[in-house]
Design a protein around this motif. Structure first.
Motif, mmCIF file in Angstrom:
data_model
loop_
_atom_site.group_PDB
_atom_site.id
_atom_site.type_symbol
_atom_site.label_atom_id
_atom_site.label_comp_id
_atom_site.label_asym_id
_atom_site.label_seq_id
_atom_site.Cartn_x
_atom_site.Cartn_y
_atom_site.Cartn_z
ATOM 1 N N GLU A 223 -36.812 42.417 15.363
ATOM 2 C CA GLU A 223 -36.713 41.038 14.629
ATOM 3 C C GLU A 223 -37.675 40.296 15.810
ATOM 4 O O GLU A 223 -36.657 40.552 17.246
ATOM 5 C CB GLU A 223 -35.755 40.368 14.462
ATOM 6 C CG GLU A 223 -35.431 38.871 13.846
ATOM 7 C CD GLU A 223 -34.390 38.178 13.861
ATOM 8 O OE1 GLU A 223 -33.689 37.622 13.316
ATOM 9 O OE2 GLU A 223 -33.079 39.396 14.094
ATOM 10 N N VAL A 224 -38.286 39.317 15.628
ATOM 11 C CA VAL A 224 -38.653 38.026 16.682
ATOM 12 C C VAL A 224 -38.078 37.019 16.171
ATOM 13 O O VAL A 224 -37.516 36.697 14.978
ATOM 14 C CB VAL A 224 -40.399 37.917 16.209
ATOM 15 C CG1 VAL A 224 -40.991 36.933 17.391
ATOM 16 C CG2 VAL A 224 -41.225 39.317 16.343
ATOM 17 N N PHE A 234 -39.580 26.281 26.745
ATOM 18 C CA PHE A 234 -40.378 27.301 25.299
ATOM 19 C C PHE A 234 -40.447 28.701 25.450
ATOM 20 O O PHE A 234 -40.806 29.649 26.553
ATOM 21 C CB PHE A 234 -41.112 26.731 24.322
ATOM 22 C CG PHE A 234 -40.692 25.312 23.562
ATOM 23 C CD1 PHE A 234 -40.180 24.701 23.438
ATOM 24 C CD2 PHE A 234 -41.486 23.778 24.704
ATOM 25 C CE1 PHE A 234 -39.958 23.665 22.881
ATOM 26 C CE2 PHE A 234 -41.282 22.766 24.126
ATOM 27 C CZ PHE A 234 -40.827 22.454 22.987
ATOM 28 N N HIS A 235 -39.489 29.438 24.255
ATOM 29 C CA HIS A 235 -39.879 30.561 24.397
ATOM 30 C C HIS A 235 -39.519 31.548 23.498
ATOM 31 O O HIS A 235 -39.134 31.163 22.305
ATOM 32 C CB HIS A 235 -38.017 31.114 25.159
ATOM 33 C CG HIS A 235 -37.511 31.058 26.684
ATOM 34 N ND1 HIS A 235 -37.954 31.180 27.993
ATOM 35 C CD2 HIS A 235 -37.053 29.877 26.259
ATOM 36 C CE1 HIS A 235 -37.239 30.570 28.462
ATOM 37 N NE2 HIS A 235 -37.006 29.479 27.775
ATOM 38 N N ILE A 236 -40.001 32.851 22.846
ATOM 39 C CA ILE A 236 -39.274 33.883 21.922
ATOM 40 C C ILE A 236 -39.419 34.814 22.460
ATOM 41 O O ILE A 236 -39.930 35.564 23.460
ATOM 42 C CB ILE A 236 -40.729 33.984 21.114
ATOM 43 C CG1 ILE A 236 -41.762 34.491 21.389
ATOM 44 C CG2 ILE A 236 -41.350 32.497 20.626
ATOM 45 C CD1 ILE A 236 -43.232 34.411 20.346
ATOM 46 N N CYS A 237 -38.373 35.957 21.692
ATOM 47 C CA CYS A 237 -38.240 36.958 22.318
ATOM 48 C C CYS A 237 -38.235 37.889 21.283
ATOM 49 O O CYS A 237 -37.811 37.570 19.814
ATOM 50 C CB CYS A 237 -37.058 37.770 23.363
ATOM 51 S SG CYS A 237 -35.401 36.939 22.373
ATOM 52 N N LYS A 238 -38.015 39.174 21.529
ATOM 53 C CA LYS A 238 -38.396 40.412 20.461
ATOM 54 C C LYS A 238 -37.456 41.176 20.491
ATOM 55 O O LYS A 238 -37.607 41.839 21.830
ATOM 56 C CB LYS A 238 -39.645 40.981 19.926
ATOM 57 C CG LYS A 238 -39.486 41.836 19.246
ATOM 58 C CD LYS A 238 -40.778 42.949 18.797
ATOM 59 C CE LYS A 238 -40.987 43.636 17.974
ATOM 60 N NZ LYS A 238 -42.560 45.009 17.571
ATOM 61 N N LEU A 239 -36.446 42.154 19.914
ATOM 62 C CA LEU A 239 -35.315 42.040 19.603
ATOM 63 C C LEU A 239 -35.411 44.271 19.805
ATOM 64 O O LEU A 239 -36.804 44.505 18.750
ATOM 65 C CB LEU A 239 -33.997 42.336 19.320
ATOM 66 C CG LEU A 239 -32.977 43.183 19.948
ATOM 67 C CD1 LEU A 239 -32.644 42.163 20.756
ATOM 68 C CD2 LEU A 239 -31.640 42.885 18.962
#
Length: 296
Positions: A223-224, A234-239
């Motif tokens: 998931e993103v 600001f961030h986004i991450c991917k598991l």
């Protein structure tokens, strides 16, 4: 005079200090607002103080005299555990050594030790079969820590014309990732900190900022995340991976099982002991709850 326990008074200031300590704990853990639970906390403060006092009274009753050798032995152990006499005195709030007061405090400790040994006796000596059964019944105490693996993209606000500009850029990157673009390639190209690799590897709770971990540990593998913020930007991450908590092998935690069984035994014995003392005690609460004084 708010509380009298077996004829011995507990001062209002002592009750107020205990009340504030209890309330402060709940405020720090965000479990209370203003004075909504003040009557509960004040009652708990009084119960705590009454319980401590009747325990001290019982210890003095059982062991009115303690030997000088026992006092010296306990004091030496306390000093050793603290690292030095000065550090020990600081720990107990005695900036200037007072021999009389120090002897009285350590003597009280000796009395408590002797009494609790009697209260806890006989202590259990569980077999391997006993311990394995307790381990299986209480398996939640013997789990590995959950771990996750994630990649991240962080855009700093430094040098940006506006927060909205950075937010829009991160949102566009999220859209590309959701559309199938290689997440780590996007991170290599766009991360503000080029020294930090996109792949953060495996980590447990407590290793990164709470804001980041709350997002990462709530996601499913692959998931993103939505766009989120921390003090870094600001961030986004991917598991990219998840290792759930699993039971540790019994043989690896046998000593811990034995310790927990002993602690449970002591807790149960102590609670029964205190309940019996309280039932036999004369406890007079002369003052009703006064509230918090804030007008609510």
């Amino acid at each position: 005079m708010a509380l009298i326990v077996n004829g011995e008074e507990i001062e209002d200031e002592t009750i107020e200090n205990e009340f504030r300590t209890i309330k402060g704990h709940y405020e720090r853990t965000l479990q209370v607002a203003c004075c909504e639970r003040d009557p509960e906390f004040r009652a708990l403060a009084k119960d705590n103080l009454a319980s401590r006092l009747i325990i001290q009274q019982e210890a003095m009753k059982r062991f009115p005299e303690v030997s000088t050798e026992d006092v010296k032995s306990r004091l030496a152990k306390l000093i050793e555990e603290s690292g030095s006499e000065d550090q020990f005195l600081m720990r107990i709030g005695m900036p200037v050594k007072d021999e009389g007061l120090l002897h009285a405090q350590v003597s009280n400790g000796v009395r408590m030790d002797k009494m609790m040994i009697a209260v806890y006796a006989p202590e259990p000596t569980p077999t391997d079969e006993d311990m394995r059964a307790w381990y299986e019944k209480n398996i939640q105490y013997f789990l590995t820590e959950e771990e996750v693996k994630a990649s991240h993209i962080t855009l700093s606000l430094a040098g940006a014309r506006s927060r909205a500009e950075v937010y829009t850029q991160v949102r566009e990157l999220r859209g590309k990732a959701l559309a199938g673009a290689d997440f780590d390639a996007l991170a290599v190209e766009h991360n503000s900190n080029k020294e930090t690799p996109p792949d953060l590897g495996w980590f447990k709770r407590g290793e990164f900022m709470e804001e980041f971990e709350c997002i990462a540990f709530s996601m499913n593998e692959g998931e993103v995340s939505p766009v989120f913020t921390t003090q870094l930007g600001f961030h986004i991450c991917k598991l990219t991976g998840r290792k759930p908590a699993v039971p540790k092998p019994f043989d690896d935690v046998k000593d811990e099982v034995r310790h927990r069984m002993l602690e449970q035994h002591r807790d149960e014995k102590f609670n029964v002991f205190v309940d019996e003392l309280k039932k036999a005690a004369s406890i007079e609460d002369t003052d009703p709850d006064e509230g918090c004084g804030c007008g609510h």
